[in-house]
Design a protein around this motif. Structure first.
Motif, PDB file in Angstrom:
ATOM      1  N   GLU A  97       0.799  -1.220   0.000  1.00 54.11           N
ATOM      2  CA  GLU A  97       0.000   0.000   0.000  1.00 54.11           C
ATOM      3  C   GLU A  97       0.834   1.274   0.000  1.00 54.11           C
ATOM      4  O   GLU A  97       0.345   2.339  -0.348  1.00 54.11           O
ATOM      5  CB  GLU A  97      -0.943  -0.005   1.205  1.00 54.11           C
ATOM      6  N   GLY A  98       2.095   1.163   0.394  1.00 52.43           N
ATOM      7  CA  GLY A  98       2.930   2.349   0.400  1.00 52.43           C
ATOM      8  C   GLY A  98       3.492   2.674  -0.969  1.00 52.43           C
ATOM      9  O   GLY A  98       3.871   3.819  -1.229  1.00 52.43           O
ATOM     10  N   LEU A  99       3.534   1.675  -1.873  1.00 53.98           N
ATOM     11  CA  LEU A  99       4.189   1.875  -3.158  1.00 53.98           C
ATOM     12  C   LEU A  99       3.395   1.274  -4.316  1.00 53.98           C
ATOM     13  O   LEU A  99       2.985   1.981  -5.238  1.00 53.98           O
ATOM     14  CB  LEU A  99       5.592   1.249  -3.111  1.00 53.98           C
ATOM     15  N   VAL A 148     -10.117  -6.688  -1.661  1.00 57.17           N
ATOM     16  CA  VAL A 148     -10.568  -6.259  -0.336  1.00 57.17           C
ATOM     17  C   VAL A 148      -9.378  -5.881   0.544  1.00 57.17           C
ATOM     18  O   VAL A 148      -8.387  -6.605   0.625  1.00 57.17           O
ATOM     19  CB  VAL A 148     -11.388  -7.374   0.343  1.00 57.17           C
ATOM     20  N   GLY A 149      -9.481  -4.722   1.187  1.00 58.56           N
ATOM     21  CA  GLY A 149      -8.495  -4.325   2.181  1.00 58.56           C
ATOM     22  C   GLY A 149      -7.202  -3.782   1.638  1.00 58.56           C
ATOM     23  O   GLY A 149      -6.245  -3.626   2.389  1.00 58.56           O
ATOM     24  N   THR A 150      -7.141  -3.462   0.329  1.00 57.27           N
ATOM     25  CA  THR A 150      -5.888  -2.950  -0.229  1.00 57.27           C
ATOM     26  C   THR A 150      -5.926  -1.441  -0.457  1.00 57.27           C
ATOM     27  O   THR A 150      -4.951  -0.872  -0.948  1.00 57.27           O
ATOM     28  CB  THR A 150      -5.549  -3.646  -1.560  1.00 57.27           C
ATOM     29  N   VAL A 151      -7.036  -0.806  -0.106  1.00 58.75           N
ATOM     30  CA  VAL A 151      -7.156   0.641  -0.319  1.00 58.75           C
ATOM     31  C   VAL A 151      -7.559   1.314   0.990  1.00 58.75           C
ATOM     32  O   VAL A 151      -8.718   1.296   1.391  1.00 58.75           O
ATOM     33  CB  VAL A 151      -8.185   0.973  -1.419  1.00 58.75           C
ATOM     34  N   ALA A 152      -6.560   1.888   1.640  1.00 55.91           N
ATOM     35  CA  ALA A 152      -6.784   2.693   2.841  1.00 55.91           C
ATOM     36  C   ALA A 152      -6.716   4.169   2.443  1.00 55.91           C
ATOM     37  O   ALA A 152      -6.297   4.502   1.336  1.00 55.91           O
ATOM     38  CB  ALA A 152      -5.710   2.375   3.882  1.00 55.91           C
ATOM     39  N   PRO A 153      -7.125   5.081   3.331  1.00 56.83           N
ATOM     40  CA  PRO A 153      -7.003   6.512   3.017  1.00 56.83           C
ATOM     41  C   PRO A 153      -5.594   6.923   2.602  1.00 56.83           C
ATOM     42  O   PRO A 153      -5.426   7.807   1.763  1.00 56.83           O
ATOM     43  CB  PRO A 153      -7.419   7.181   4.337  1.00 56.83           C
ATOM     44  N   SER A 154      -4.569   6.254   3.159  1.00 56.33           N
ATOM     45  CA  SER A 154      -3.194   6.587   2.794  1.00 56.33           C
ATOM     46  C   SER A 154      -2.916   6.267   1.325  1.00 56.33           C
ATOM     47  O   SER A 154      -2.149   6.968   0.657  1.00 56.33           O
ATOM     48  CB  SER A 154      -2.215   5.826   3.688  1.00 56.33           C
ATOM     49  N   VAL A 155      -3.517   5.203   0.790  1.00 55.21           N
ATOM     50  CA  VAL A 155      -3.353   4.854  -0.618  1.00 55.21           C
ATOM     51  C   VAL A 155      -3.992   5.925  -1.501  1.00 55.21           C
ATOM     52  O   VAL A 155      -3.418   6.361  -2.505  1.00 55.21           O
ATOM     53  CB  VAL A 155      -3.977   3.479  -0.915  1.00 55.21           C
ATOM     54  N   ILE A 156      -5.187   6.351  -1.115  1.00 54.13           N
ATOM     55  CA  ILE A 156      -5.898   7.374  -1.887  1.00 54.13           C
ATOM     56  C   ILE A 156      -5.118   8.690  -1.874  1.00 54.13           C
ATOM     57  O   ILE A 156      -5.030   9.385  -2.894  1.00 54.13           O
ATOM     58  CB  ILE A 156      -7.314   7.578  -1.319  1.00 54.13           C
TER      59      ILE A 156
END
Length: 377
Positions: free
Chosen positions: A229-231, A253-261
């Motif tokens: 998710e960081g890269l 599922v679960g691979t997009v957190a606000p940090s990804v957006i």
């Protein structure tokens, strides 16, 4: 008399040292704290630390404060094994671990042999619960099988996609996630064509060639399965938009957190995904336990927790609940209480674990709109 006084003094010092050694209960954490997944691993570790502070304010575990001992697995199985060995020597009562499934699978037998309770917070691969590496396995995050049903249902009943492509992380997690989606589509009896399949390593950040190949296949839906998710995941989202990838991009599922957006920027708008926890959406928003956890995390780290942080913190919360209820730190007793058991008023609400140690979860579909997650009712 002088000899007696000396003996008493030495004995007092020994007792003081013993009492000091018993002053805390050590909880080990092993997550990536560096590399592509480093920011997310740091956030999960911070959330566990915040939950420890909440528990300590309420009396701790068996009257003792929790002390967090964290380690960096560098998203590498061999490093994870080394860190697990270190924590076993450090005398931790439990280890909360797991961002990458291959790392978790490598660490499980090490911790099991050491007699240390091992709770997997995030890693999704189904073999984690097989009992082969850890006969007392416990996992908080939803499994690949659970997730596969959600994405398959979206493809078949909502998108009605006939041409499906996959961009898949080539490891136990990614391959397992894709296999689960395809298996669930088969269970539904849904007719579709897999028009493209591109595999890549966890560390990859340039997907232009893979996306070009997928684009040429003209899919109705492309499923992106990437736990970096960081890269990796933000890169897929941006590069898919830049290449004008046809059809709908769907995140596993679960691979997009606000940090990804935040990293993906406007390219994330229109993305479809699903998850099991959102801090400001019911039934979580009005939960007193969740509100207390969010407030403590914001106070200590100036950050509103995401799903992964909530899973890490709930892992510690459930373990502490079981230990305090049973009045023991015994690994087998606590594992048996959690596996197949229920707990009220956790961060994630009233929860129940399946007999194999898997937490039962409810999934919520969402789209990204205006740079924010919008849960579909």
């Amino acid at each position: 008399m002088k000899l007696i006084r000396t003996f008493v003094a030495v004995a007092a010092l020994a007792l003081t040292g013993s009492a000091f050694a018993q002053a805390t209960v050590k909880v080990g954490t092993i997550f990536p704290l560096s590399g592509g997944a480093g920011p997310q691993g740091q956030h999960v570790t911070q959330a566990i630390t915040a939950m420890a502070a909440v528990i300590n304010e309420s009396g701790g575990v068996l009257g003792r404060k929790i002390e967090i001992v964290s380690r960096d697995d560098e998203s590498t199985p061999a490093v994870g094994v080394s860190r697990a060995t270190e924590l076993a020597s450090a005398g931790v009562a439990v280890v909360i671990e797991g961002w990458n499934s291959p790392v978790t699978l490598a660490m499980q037998p090490v911790l099991a042999r050491a007699g240390i309770l091992d709770i997997t917070a995030i890693s999704k691969a189904d073999p984690i619960l097989s009992g082969e590496g850890n006969p007392l396995a416990i996992r908080l995050n939803s499994s690949n099988s659970q997730d596969g049903a959600v994405i398959a249902n979206y493809i078949a009943t909502m998108a009605k996609a006939k041409r499906v492509a996959f961009l898949t992380q080539n490891d136990a997690y990614g391959n397992g996630a894709q296999a689960s989606i395809e298996a669930e589509l088969k269970k539904l009896g849904y007719a579709y064509e897999k028009v493209a399949e591109e595999k890549f390593p966890f560390t990859q950040a340039d997907f232009r060639v893979a996306i070009t190949n997928v684009r040429a296949a003209n899919p109705d839906v492309t499923v992106a399965i990437n736990a970096n998710e960081g890269l990796g995941m933000p890169a897929i989202i941006r590069q898919a938009r830049q290449s004008r990838l046809p059809g709908q991009l769907v995140a596993a599922v679960g691979t997009v957190a606000p940090s990804v957006i935040a990293v993906a920027g406007d390219a994330a708008n229109g993305l479809v995904g699903a998850d099991i926890y959102f801090p400001d959406v019911e039934p979580f928003a009005s939960s007193a336990a969740n509100q207390k956890f969010i407030a403590k995390t914001q106070e200590m780290f100036k950050y509103t927790p995401d799903k992964f942080m909530a899973l890490g913190a709930t892992s510690l919360q459930v373990w502490a609940m079981a230990a305090n209820e049973l009045k023991t730190l015994d690994r087998e007793a606590i594992a048996k209480r959690i596996r197949g058991g229920s707990f009220k008023n956790t961060i994630m609400g009233d929860v129940t674990f399946e007999p194999n140690g898997q937490l039962g979860s409810k999934h919520y579909l969402f789209t990204v709109q205006g740079g924010k997650i919008a849960v579909q009712k």
